[in-house]
Write a protein that holds these residues in place. Structure first.
Motif, PDB file in Angstrom:
ATOM      1  N   ASP A  75       0.853  -1.191   0.000  1.00  0.00           N
ATOM      2  CA  ASP A  75       0.000   0.000   0.000  1.00  0.00           C
ATOM      3  C   ASP A  75       0.886   1.237   0.000  1.00  0.00           C
ATOM      4  N   GLN A  76       0.378   2.341  -0.553  1.00  0.00           N
ATOM      5  CA  GLN A  76       1.197   3.540  -0.696  1.00  0.00           C
ATOM      6  C   GLN A  76       0.611   4.726   0.050  1.00  0.00           C
ATOM      7  N   LEU A  77       1.520   5.553   0.565  1.00  0.00           N
ATOM      8  CA  LEU A  77       1.177   6.764   1.309  1.00  0.00           C
ATOM      9  C   LEU A  77       1.886   7.937   0.644  1.00  0.00           C
ATOM     10  N   ILE A  78       1.157   8.996   0.342  1.00  0.00           N
ATOM     11  CA  ILE A  78       1.760  10.221  -0.187  1.00  0.00           C
ATOM     12  C   ILE A  78       2.200  11.052   1.013  1.00  0.00           C
ATOM     13  N   TYR A  79       3.510  11.222   1.170  1.00  0.00           N
ATOM     14  CA  TYR A  79       4.103  11.928   2.307  1.00  0.00           C
ATOM     15  C   TYR A  79       3.650  13.384   2.351  1.00  0.00           C
TER      16      TYR A  79
END
Length: 107
Positions: A75-79
């Protein structure tokens, strides 16, 4: 026409010199791309990837904040921000403004 081309090339070179160190620091960067004889700013976001399964994401930067849900490996998180070892960002395709401990992220 040649003066415009030279001015655009100089502008792009100058921005590249400024944006380079920001990219090396792992922060979101801005680049300039030519468009119809002028230049515009394009934002690139830093993407972090979850490196384990069943990782809690929270409402704030600490275990004393409520668990809002779980994410899994890949899963990806936009910092967006950080506080100590906690990273805040927007889950791709999911909730925004969530916090995950940095050990569970590859940024």
């Amino acid at each position: 026409m040649q003066k415009r081309m030279l001015a655009a090339a100089a502008l792009i070179s100058g921005v590249a010199l400024i944006a380079g160190p920001l990219a090396q620091a792992g922060q979101a960067t801005e680049t300039v791309a030519p468009a119809s004889g002028s230049a515009h700013v394009v934002r690139q976001d830093l993407i972090c990837t979850v490196n384990d399964d069943g990782v809690n994401f929270r409402g704030g930067p600490g275990t004393n904040y409520p668990v809002l849900g779980k994410v899994n490996r890949g899963d990806q998180l936009i910092y967006r921000d950080s506080d100590g070892r906690w990273v805040m960002g927007d889950l791709v395709g999911g909730p925004t403004g969530v916090w995950i401990f940095d050990s569970y992220l590859d940024c």
